[in-house]
Design an enzyme around this catalytic site. Structure first.
Site, PDB file in Angstrom:
ATOM      1  N   ASP A  86      82.696 131.088  35.941  1.00 19.78           N
ATOM      2  CA  ASP A  86      84.098 131.162  35.505  1.00 19.78           C
ATOM      3  C   ASP A  86      84.387 132.485  34.795  1.00 19.78           C
ATOM      4  O   ASP A  86      85.549 132.817  34.554  1.00 19.78           O
ATOM      5  CB  ASP A  86      84.450 129.973  34.598  1.00 19.78           C
ATOM      6  CG  ASP A  86      83.637 129.911  33.303  1.00 19.78           C
ATOM      7  OD1 ASP A  86      82.689 130.717  33.142  1.00 19.78           O
ATOM      8  OD2 ASP A  86      83.953 129.058  32.457  1.00 19.78           O
ATOM      9  N   GLU A  87      83.330 133.248  34.468  1.00 21.71           N
ATOM     10  CA  GLU A  87      83.552 134.482  33.702  1.00 21.71           C
ATOM     11  C   GLU A  87      84.288 135.543  34.510  1.00 21.71           C
ATOM     12  O   GLU A  87      84.827 136.495  33.942  1.00 21.71           O
ATOM     13  CB  GLU A  87      82.215 135.021  33.162  1.00 21.71           C
ATOM     14  CG  GLU A  87      81.504 133.968  32.330  1.00 21.71           C
ATOM     15  CD  GLU A  87      80.364 134.482  31.484  1.00 21.71           C
ATOM     16  OE1 GLU A  87      80.331 135.680  31.170  1.00 21.71           O
ATOM     17  OE2 GLU A  87      79.501 133.655  31.133  1.00 21.71           O
ATOM     18  N   TYR A 121      78.338 141.972  33.572  1.00 20.51           N
ATOM     19  CA  TYR A 121      77.865 140.772  34.283  1.00 20.51           C
ATOM     20  C   TYR A 121      78.985 140.179  35.137  1.00 20.51           C
ATOM     21  O   TYR A 121      78.822 139.979  36.350  1.00 20.51           O
ATOM     22  CB  TYR A 121      77.352 139.722  33.293  1.00 20.51           C
ATOM     23  CG  TYR A 121      77.225 138.333  33.882  1.00 20.51           C
ATOM     24  CD1 TYR A 121      76.319 138.070  34.912  1.00 20.51           C
ATOM     25  CD2 TYR A 121      78.021 137.286  33.425  1.00 20.51           C
ATOM     26  CE1 TYR A 121      76.213 136.787  35.469  1.00 20.51           C
ATOM     27  CE2 TYR A 121      77.909 136.007  33.969  1.00 20.51           C
ATOM     28  CZ  TYR A 121      77.001 135.764  34.990  1.00 20.51           C
ATOM     29  OH  TYR A 121      76.908 134.500  35.534  1.00 20.51           O
ATOM     30  N   LYS A 154      79.444 139.793  39.269  1.00 22.40           N
ATOM     31  CA  LYS A 154      79.623 138.504  39.952  1.00 22.40           C
ATOM     32  C   LYS A 154      80.954 138.510  40.723  1.00 22.40           C
ATOM     33  O   LYS A 154      81.043 137.969  41.831  1.00 22.40           O
ATOM     34  CB  LYS A 154      79.600 137.350  38.950  1.00 22.40           C
ATOM     35  CG  LYS A 154      78.255 137.098  38.291  1.00 22.40           C
ATOM     36  CD  LYS A 154      77.186 136.615  39.257  1.00 22.40           C
ATOM     37  CE  LYS A 154      77.428 135.209  39.786  1.00 22.40           C
ATOM     38  NZ  LYS A 154      76.293 134.741  40.630  1.00 22.40           N
TER      39      LYS A 154
HETATM   40  P1  NAD Z   1      68.694 132.689  35.528  1.00 29.19           P
HETATM   41  O1  NAD Z   1      68.810 134.063  34.979  1.00 29.19           O
HETATM   42  O2  NAD Z   1      68.067 131.624  34.705  1.00 29.19           O
HETATM   43  O3  NAD Z   1      67.887 132.721  36.899  1.00 29.19           O
HETATM   44  C1  NAD Z   1      68.124 133.678  37.894  1.00 29.19           C
HETATM   45  C2  NAD Z   1      66.983 133.626  38.898  1.00 29.19           C
HETATM   46  O4  NAD Z   1      67.271 134.567  39.940  1.00 29.19           O
HETATM   47  C3  NAD Z   1      65.617 134.014  38.311  1.00 29.19           C
HETATM   48  O5  NAD Z   1      64.636 133.092  38.730  1.00 29.19           O
HETATM   49  C4  NAD Z   1      65.354 135.390  38.882  1.00 29.19           C
HETATM   50  O6  NAD Z   1      63.970 135.679  39.071  1.00 29.19           O
HETATM   51  C5  NAD Z   1      66.101 135.316  40.212  1.00 29.19           C
HETATM   52  N1  NAD Z   1      66.520 136.644  40.701  1.00 29.19           N
HETATM   53  C6  NAD Z   1      67.222 137.599  40.026  1.00 29.19           C
HETATM   54  N2  NAD Z   1      67.409 138.664  40.807  1.00 29.19           N
HETATM   55  C7  NAD Z   1      66.821 138.407  42.000  1.00 29.19           C
HETATM   56  C8  NAD Z   1      66.669 139.134  43.206  1.00 29.19           C
HETATM   57  N3  NAD Z   1      67.167 140.368  43.330  1.00 29.19           N
HETATM   58  N4  NAD Z   1      66.013 138.554  44.237  1.00 29.19           N
HETATM   59  C9  NAD Z   1      65.479 137.306  44.116  1.00 29.19           C
HETATM   60  N5  NAD Z   1      65.584 136.572  42.982  1.00 29.19           N
HETATM   61  C10 NAD Z   1      66.241 137.119  41.945  1.00 29.19           C
HETATM   62  O7  NAD Z   1      70.183 132.291  35.962  1.00 29.19           O
HETATM   63  P2  NAD Z   1      70.877 130.845  35.970  1.00 29.19           P
HETATM   64  O8  NAD Z   1      71.445 130.585  34.637  1.00 29.19           O
HETATM   65  O9  NAD Z   1      69.966 129.873  36.606  1.00 29.19           O
HETATM   66  O10 NAD Z   1      72.106 131.146  36.952  1.00 29.19           O
HETATM   67  C11 NAD Z   1      71.986 130.947  38.345  1.00 29.19           C
HETATM   68  C12 NAD Z   1      73.286 131.341  39.007  1.00 29.19           C
HETATM   69  O11 NAD Z   1      74.353 130.559  38.501  1.00 29.19           O
HETATM   70  C13 NAD Z   1      73.671 132.803  38.764  1.00 29.19           C
HETATM   71  O12 NAD Z   1      74.209 133.317  39.957  1.00 29.19           O
HETATM   72  C14 NAD Z   1      74.727 132.720  37.674  1.00 29.19           C
HETATM   73  O13 NAD Z   1      75.639 133.796  37.773  1.00 29.19           O
HETATM   74  C15 NAD Z   1      75.380 131.391  38.009  1.00 29.19           C
HETATM   75  N6  NAD Z   1      75.980 130.689  36.890  1.00 29.19           N
HETATM   76  C16 NAD Z   1      75.270 130.477  35.744  1.00 29.19           C
HETATM   77  C17 NAD Z   1      75.851 129.771  34.692  1.00 29.19           C
HETATM   78  C18 NAD Z   1      75.097 129.481  33.422  1.00 29.19           C
HETATM   79  O14 NAD Z   1      75.692 128.976  32.464  1.00 29.19           O
HETATM   80  N7  NAD Z   1      73.801 129.741  33.359  1.00 29.19           N
HETATM   81  C19 NAD Z   1      77.176 129.295  34.797  1.00 29.19           C
HETATM   82  C20 NAD Z   1      77.868 129.534  36.005  1.00 29.19           C
HETATM   83  C21 NAD Z   1      77.265 130.222  37.034  1.00 29.19           C
HETATM   84  P1  TYD Z   2      75.714 132.787  26.312  1.00 31.78           P
HETATM   85  O1  TYD Z   2      74.798 131.598  26.281  1.00 31.78           O
HETATM   86  O2  TYD Z   2      75.125 134.156  26.325  1.00 31.78           O
HETATM   87  O3  TYD Z   2      76.710 132.568  27.525  1.00 31.78           O
HETATM   88  P2  TYD Z   2      78.052 133.416  27.948  1.00 31.78           P
HETATM   89  O4  TYD Z   2      78.166 134.643  27.131  1.00 31.78           O
HETATM   90  O5  TYD Z   2      77.763 133.732  29.378  1.00 31.78           O
HETATM   91  O6  TYD Z   2      79.188 132.483  27.742  1.00 31.78           O
HETATM   92  O7  TYD Z   2      76.638 132.704  25.039  1.00 31.78           O
HETATM   93  C1  TYD Z   2      77.498 131.596  24.815  1.00 31.78           C
HETATM   94  C2  TYD Z   2      78.370 131.899  23.617  1.00 31.78           C
HETATM   95  O8  TYD Z   2      77.525 131.992  22.462  1.00 31.78           O
HETATM   96  C3  TYD Z   2      79.078 133.234  23.738  1.00 31.78           C
HETATM   97  O9  TYD Z   2      80.386 133.108  23.164  1.00 31.78           O
HETATM   98  C4  TYD Z   2      78.245 134.182  22.887  1.00 31.78           C
HETATM   99  C5  TYD Z   2      77.667 133.266  21.822  1.00 31.78           C
HETATM  100  N1  TYD Z   2      76.332 133.657  21.314  1.00 31.78           N
HETATM  101  C6  TYD Z   2      76.116 133.774  19.940  1.00 31.78           C
HETATM  102  O10 TYD Z   2      77.036 133.558  19.106  1.00 31.78           O
HETATM  103  N2  TYD Z   2      74.867 134.121  19.497  1.00 31.78           N
HETATM  104  C7  TYD Z   2      73.845 134.384  20.344  1.00 31.78           C
HETATM  105  O11 TYD Z   2      72.736 134.739  19.882  1.00 31.78           O
HETATM  106  C8  TYD Z   2      74.068 134.240  21.762  1.00 31.78           C
HETATM  107  C9  TYD Z   2      72.979 134.504  22.745  1.00 31.78           C
HETATM  108  C10 TYD Z   2      75.325 133.868  22.188  1.00 31.78           C
END
Ligand code: NAD
Ligand code: TYD
Length: 358
Positions: free
Chosen positions: A133-134, A158, A162
């Site tokens: 959603d970012e 970031y 995306k």
């Molecule tokens: P993460 O950082 O925990 O994991 C990313 C994985 O991708 C890792 O295992 C890494 O080794 C692999 N990777 C990175 N670059 C690569 C490459 N070039 N080739 C092959 N593998 C590669 O991320 P996550 O939190 O699991 O997020 C997964 C997806 O979901 C991402 O696309 C992220 O943008 C999206 N997403 C995450 C969140 C969240 O809150 N974490 C929310 C919405 C969407």
């Molecule tokens: P994060 O987990 O990095 O997710 P995103 O920035 O992608 O939403 O952070 C979630 C929220 O928490 C964000 O508003 C930033 C804040 N935050 C802190 O206040 N302290 C921290 O050390 C971190 C990592 C995040």
């Protein structure tokens, strides 16, 4: 089989565990094992022939082409990405490489493979582009939540990377008819999340008796979704989503960071109180993240109406499960807290001055 990219990361690993717990269909997992990739998350699948792991980069065109032609997946679930906003401020190049060039390479090779399929296989093929959603930017306090019609306005390196990936995904669907579906999900939390992200970072630091760094005034709002609910949403999208369409996924669960950290401290206090005091005593306000988006919120109406999806967990139940998992798996985090993790904590927090409490 299905091809999952980034399956050793937080959401990818939870997706594979959820998928193989509910389906017999094998998973081909392509992951380069960046700092965020962790095969320990998939240790329970060590003897499961349905999980095939390939250590490689989505930018490696020859490898990706070979995986398509050898394994002939019926779908791609594309998770692989650099995913941490703070890291994108320090080192944006990695985000362009993996998120933009990587997604482009994967789309391009998927297209070449898809064109060679029989007509019925082409119709059934899906490329699910897992996004965030970012890409929509930041909401004011009184603005309606993001929906599929919200214009893209990414604010961080970031989210810009995306957004670029999503645009390529859209273009491949529109120009070539590749059956791509993009999902834009809110903040996930749950087991196996790398302890650089807010919730696991706070759990890890609280248990270690270290300061809990809240950025800025702590009033930034995120819409939190338990990771298993995201995984089930993606399964619904794969099964019944409309090719060429996008779906917003969220928990309808907006919380300000400071409230979240207090709730988390209360839960930790309940299940594992420290020798003295309260975990919340460790909260410290620190300098804000540059360009910090104020509020994210998702209207998941399309997911609900078209695909019958709704989150199963409330924030209370999801947080309880998350805290329980981290307490039951201390070795998982301990193995991560190695040299490179310490370097990151030094880089991001070392020079971040503590702010006055407001
Ligand atoms: P993460 O950082 O925990 O994991 C990313 C994985 O991708 C890792 O295992 C890494 O080794 C692999 N990777 C990175 N670059 C690569 C490459 N070039 N080739 C092959 N593998 C590669 O991320 P996550 O939190 O699991 O997020 C997964 C997806 O979901 C991402 O696309 C992220 O943008 C999206 N997403 C995450 C969140 C969240 O809150 N974490 C929310 C919405 C969407
Ligand atoms: P994060 O987990 O990095 O997710 P995103 O920035 O992608 O939403 O952070 C979630 C929220 O928490 C964000 O508003 C930033 C804040 N935050 C802190 O206040 N302290 C921290 O050390 C971190 C990592 C995040």
């Amino acid at each position: 089989m299905i091809l999952v990219t980034g399956g050793a990361g937080f959401i990818g690993a939870n997706f594979i565990l959820s998928w193989l717990g509910r389906n017999s269909e094998p998973v081909l997992n392509l992951d380069k094992l960046s700092y965020a990739g962790n095969l320990a998350s998939l240790a329970s699948l060590a003897d499961d022939a349905r999980h095939v792991f390939v250590h490689g980069d989505i930018r490696d065109r020859a490898l990706v082409a070979r995986l398509f032609s050898t394994h002939r997946p019926r779908a791609v679930l594309h998770f692989a990405a650099e995913s941490h906003v703070d890291r994108s401020i320090h080192a944006p190049g990695e985000f362009v490489e993996s998120n933009v060039v990587g997604t482009f390479t994967l789309l391009d090779e998927a297209l070449a493979y898809w064109k060679g399929l029989a007509a019925s296989e082409r119709d059934a093929f899906r490329f699910v582009n897992v996004s965030t959603d970012e890409v929509y930017g930041s909401l004011e306090a009184d603005e309606a939540p993001f929906s599929e019609s919200t214009a893209y306005a990414p604010n961080s390196p970031y989210s810009a990377s995306k957004a670029a990936a999503d645009h390529f995904a859209r273009a491949y669907a529109h120009t070539h008819g590749l059956p791509v579906i993009t999902t834009n999900c809110s903040n996930n939390y749950g087991p196996r999340q790398f302890p650089e992200k807010l919730i696991p970072l706070m759990i890890h630091r609280a248990l270690a008796g270290e300061p809990l760094p809240v950025y800025g005034d702590g009033l930034n709002v995120r819409d939190w979704l338990y990771v298993d609910d995201h995984c089930l949403a993606l399964e619904r999208v794969l099964a019944a989503g409309r090719p060429g369409s996008t779906y917003c996924i969220g928990g309808a669960n907006e919380i300000a960071n400071l409230d979240l950290v207090h709730t988390l401290c209360d839960e930790l206090q309940r299940v594992q109180p420290p020798a003295t005091g309260h975990y919340a005593d460790l909260i410290r306000f620190v300098a804000d993240r540059p360009g910090h988006d104020r509020r994210y919120a998702i209207d998941a109406g399309r997911m609900r109406q078209e695909l019958g999806w709704a989150p199963a967990e409330t924030f209370a139940t999801g947080l309880r499960r998350t805290v329980a998992w981290y307490l039951e798996n201390p070795g998982w985090v301990a193995d991560i807290v190695n040299g490179s993790y310490r370097d990151w904590v030094g880089l991001n927090y070392g020079r971040r001055p503590e702010a006055e409490r407001t």
